[in-house]
Design a protein around this motif. Structure first.
Motif, PDB file in Angstrom:
ATOM      1  N   THR A 160      17.050  -4.954 -25.032  1.00  0.00           N
ATOM      2  CA  THR A 160      18.379  -5.370 -24.625  1.00  0.00           C
ATOM      3  C   THR A 160      18.445  -6.884 -24.580  1.00  0.00           C
ATOM      4  O   THR A 160      17.641  -7.529 -23.899  1.00  0.00           O
ATOM      5  N   TRP A 161      19.405  -7.448 -25.292  1.00  0.00           N
ATOM      6  CA  TRP A 161      19.559  -8.893 -25.347  1.00  0.00           C
ATOM      7  C   TRP A 161      20.675  -9.328 -24.406  1.00  0.00           C
ATOM      8  O   TRP A 161      21.759  -8.741 -24.416  1.00  0.00           O
ATOM      9  N   LEU A 162      20.411 -10.352 -23.615  1.00  0.00           N
ATOM     10  CA  LEU A 162      21.394 -10.928 -22.708  1.00  0.00           C
ATOM     11  C   LEU A 162      21.943 -12.208 -23.312  1.00  0.00           C
ATOM     12  O   LEU A 162      21.183 -13.074 -23.750  1.00  0.00           O
ATOM     13  N   ASP A 163      23.266 -12.344 -23.332  1.00  0.00           N
ATOM     14  CA  ASP A 163      23.905 -13.558 -23.826  1.00  0.00           C
ATOM     15  C   ASP A 163      23.835 -14.594 -22.706  1.00  0.00           C
ATOM     16  O   ASP A 163      24.406 -14.410 -21.638  1.00  0.00           O
ATOM     17  N   ILE A 164      23.111 -15.694 -22.955  1.00  0.00           N
ATOM     18  CA  ILE A 164      22.877 -16.701 -21.920  1.00  0.00           C
ATOM     19  C   ILE A 164      23.894 -17.835 -21.979  1.00  0.00           C
ATOM     20  O   ILE A 164      24.492 -18.194 -20.974  1.00  0.00           O
ATOM     21  N   CYS A 165      24.087 -18.407 -23.164  1.00  0.00           N
ATOM     22  CA  CYS A 165      24.991 -19.546 -23.300  1.00  0.00           C
ATOM     23  C   CYS A 165      25.135 -19.878 -24.774  1.00  0.00           C
ATOM     24  O   CYS A 165      24.455 -19.307 -25.623  1.00  0.00           O
ATOM     25  N   ALA A 166      25.987 -20.844 -25.071  1.00  0.00           N
ATOM     26  CA  ALA A 166      26.084 -21.374 -26.428  1.00  0.00           C
ATOM     27  C   ALA A 166      24.875 -22.275 -26.670  1.00  0.00           C
ATOM     28  O   ALA A 166      24.384 -22.933 -25.737  1.00  0.00           O
ATOM     29  N   LEU A 167      24.362 -22.310 -27.893  1.00  0.00           N
ATOM     30  CA  LEU A 167      23.248 -23.187 -28.221  1.00  0.00           C
ATOM     31  C   LEU A 167      23.587 -24.627 -27.844  1.00  0.00           C
ATOM     32  O   LEU A 167      22.755 -25.355 -27.307  1.00  0.00           O
ATOM     33  N   ASP A 168      24.836 -25.038 -28.072  1.00  0.00           N
ATOM     34  CA  ASP A 168      25.250 -26.409 -27.774  1.00  0.00           C
ATOM     35  C   ASP A 168      25.250 -26.721 -26.283  1.00  0.00           C
ATOM     36  O   ASP A 168      25.346 -27.887 -25.894  1.00  0.00           O
ATOM     37  N   ASP A 169      25.136 -25.698 -25.430  1.00  0.00           N
ATOM     38  CA  ASP A 169      25.057 -25.933 -23.986  1.00  0.00           C
ATOM     39  C   ASP A 169      23.671 -26.421 -23.557  1.00  0.00           C
ATOM     40  O   ASP A 169      23.491 -26.841 -22.414  1.00  0.00           O
ATOM     41  N   ILE A 170      22.694 -26.323 -24.466  1.00  0.00           N
ATOM     42  CA  ILE A 170      21.346 -26.840 -24.209  1.00  0.00           C
ATOM     43  C   ILE A 170      21.142 -28.025 -25.149  1.00  0.00           C
ATOM     44  O   ILE A 170      21.240 -27.879 -26.363  1.00  0.00           O
ATOM     45  N   ALA A 171      20.878 -29.179 -24.590  1.00  0.00           N
ATOM     46  CA  ALA A 171      20.679 -30.375 -25.415  1.00  0.00           C
ATOM     47  C   ALA A 171      19.447 -30.205 -26.295  1.00  0.00           C
ATOM     48  O   ALA A 171      18.479 -29.552 -25.901  1.00  0.00           O
ATOM     49  N   PRO A 172      19.454 -30.794 -27.505  1.00  0.00           N
ATOM     50  CA  PRO A 172      18.229 -30.796 -28.305  1.00  0.00           C
ATOM     51  C   PRO A 172      17.087 -31.398 -27.484  1.00  0.00           C
ATOM     52  O   PRO A 172      17.282 -32.393 -26.784  1.00  0.00           O
ATOM     53  N   LEU A 173      15.923 -30.779 -27.544  1.00  0.00           N
ATOM     54  CA  LEU A 173      14.749 -31.165 -26.762  1.00  0.00           C
ATOM     55  C   LEU A 173      15.006 -31.013 -25.262  1.00  0.00           C
ATOM     56  O   LEU A 173      14.400 -31.693 -24.450  1.00  0.00           O
ATOM     57  N   GLY A 174      15.900 -30.089 -24.921  1.00  0.00           N
ATOM     58  CA  GLY A 174      16.235 -29.841 -23.525  1.00  0.00           C
ATOM     59  C   GLY A 174      15.952 -28.410 -23.131  1.00  0.00           C
ATOM     60  O   GLY A 174      15.410 -27.624 -23.906  1.00  0.00           O
ATOM     61  N   SER A 175      16.334 -28.077 -21.909  1.00  0.00           N
ATOM     62  CA  SER A 175      16.091 -26.728 -21.410  1.00  0.00           C
ATOM     63  C   SER A 175      17.204 -26.308 -20.472  1.00  0.00           C
ATOM     64  O   SER A 175      18.018 -27.124 -20.022  1.00  0.00           O
ATOM     65  N   ARG A 176      17.205 -25.033 -20.187  1.00  0.00           N
ATOM     66  CA  ARG A 176      18.119 -24.447 -19.210  1.00  0.00           C
ATOM     67  C   ARG A 176      17.319 -23.419 -18.441  1.00  0.00           C
ATOM     68  O   ARG A 176      16.491 -22.714 -19.011  1.00  0.00           O
ATOM     69  N   VAL A 219      18.707 -17.180 -31.432  1.00  0.00           N
ATOM     70  CA  VAL A 219      20.076 -17.681 -31.568  1.00  0.00           C
ATOM     71  C   VAL A 219      20.782 -16.806 -32.592  1.00  0.00           C
ATOM     72  O   VAL A 219      20.256 -16.573 -33.683  1.00  0.00           O
ATOM     73  N   GLU A 220      21.938 -16.306 -32.216  1.00  0.00           N
ATOM     74  CA  GLU A 220      22.794 -15.527 -33.131  1.00  0.00           C
ATOM     75  C   GLU A 220      24.218 -16.014 -32.984  1.00  0.00           C
ATOM     76  O   GLU A 220      24.743 -16.071 -31.858  1.00  0.00           O
ATOM     77  N   ASN A 221      24.827 -16.371 -34.105  1.00  0.00           N
ATOM     78  CA  ASN A 221      26.214 -16.831 -34.102  1.00  0.00           C
ATOM     79  C   ASN A 221      26.448 -17.946 -33.088  1.00  0.00           C
ATOM     80  O   ASN A 221      27.467 -17.977 -32.397  1.00  0.00           O
ATOM     81  N   GLY A 222      25.473 -18.865 -32.987  1.00  0.00           N
ATOM     82  CA  GLY A 222      25.615 -20.002 -32.100  1.00  0.00           C
ATOM     83  C   GLY A 222      25.402 -19.709 -30.630  1.00  0.00           C
ATOM     84  O   GLY A 222      25.611 -20.565 -29.778  1.00  0.00           O
ATOM     85  N   ARG A 223      24.962 -18.476 -30.307  1.00  0.00           N
ATOM     86  CA  ARG A 223      24.731 -18.079 -28.915  1.00  0.00           C
ATOM     87  C   ARG A 223      23.233 -17.880 -28.682  1.00  0.00           C
ATOM     88  O   ARG A 223      22.528 -17.368 -29.542  1.00  0.00           O
ATOM     89  N   VAL A 224      22.765 -18.275 -27.507  1.00  0.00           N
ATOM     90  CA  VAL A 224      21.369 -18.085 -27.119  1.00  0.00           C
ATOM     91  C   VAL A 224      21.244 -16.732 -26.436  1.00  0.00           C
ATOM     92  O   VAL A 224      21.969 -16.447 -25.474  1.00  0.00           O
TER      93      VAL A 224
END
Length: 108
Positions: free
Chosen positions: A2-18, A92-97
């Protein structure tokens, strides 16, 4: 799985974390400079430091407490250090993490 939709990829900065709350503690989701995502328990195997506050370079994270190097793909500490941070499937699928939570607690 089961995959959980966490956020948009763009919500995490490159070289960043959430950080997200998991059933057994916080999980850090990391974004590399190549837009790959990896998820590890937010706890260094050495002294429990918050990996989410470390520096990402390539496919490794450096723990902010004692600079232990952890491989993002496996959660394994880089020699000569020994130990691992539990990893979780992430993609990442369709821009979502997306994140899948493993009940099994193991590395590699």
């Amino acid at each position: 799985m089961t995959w959980l939709d966490i956020c948009a990829l763009d919500d995490i900065a490159p070289l960043g974390s959430r950080v997200v709350a998991g059933p057994k503690g916080d999980i850090a989701i990391f974004r590399t400079g190549d837009d790959e995502v990896f998820a590890l328990d937010d706890r260094c195997p050495h002294k429990g430091g918050p990996l989410s506050q470390g520096l990402i370079y390539g496919k490794r994270i450096a723990c902010p407490l004692h600079n232990w190097q952890i491989e993002l793909e496996s959660g394994q500490a880089v020699a000569p250090d020994v130990g691992c941070a539990h990893r979780h499937p992430a993609k990442v699928e369709n821009g979502r993490v997306l994140l899948a939570l493993n009940a099994v607690r193991h590395c590699a």
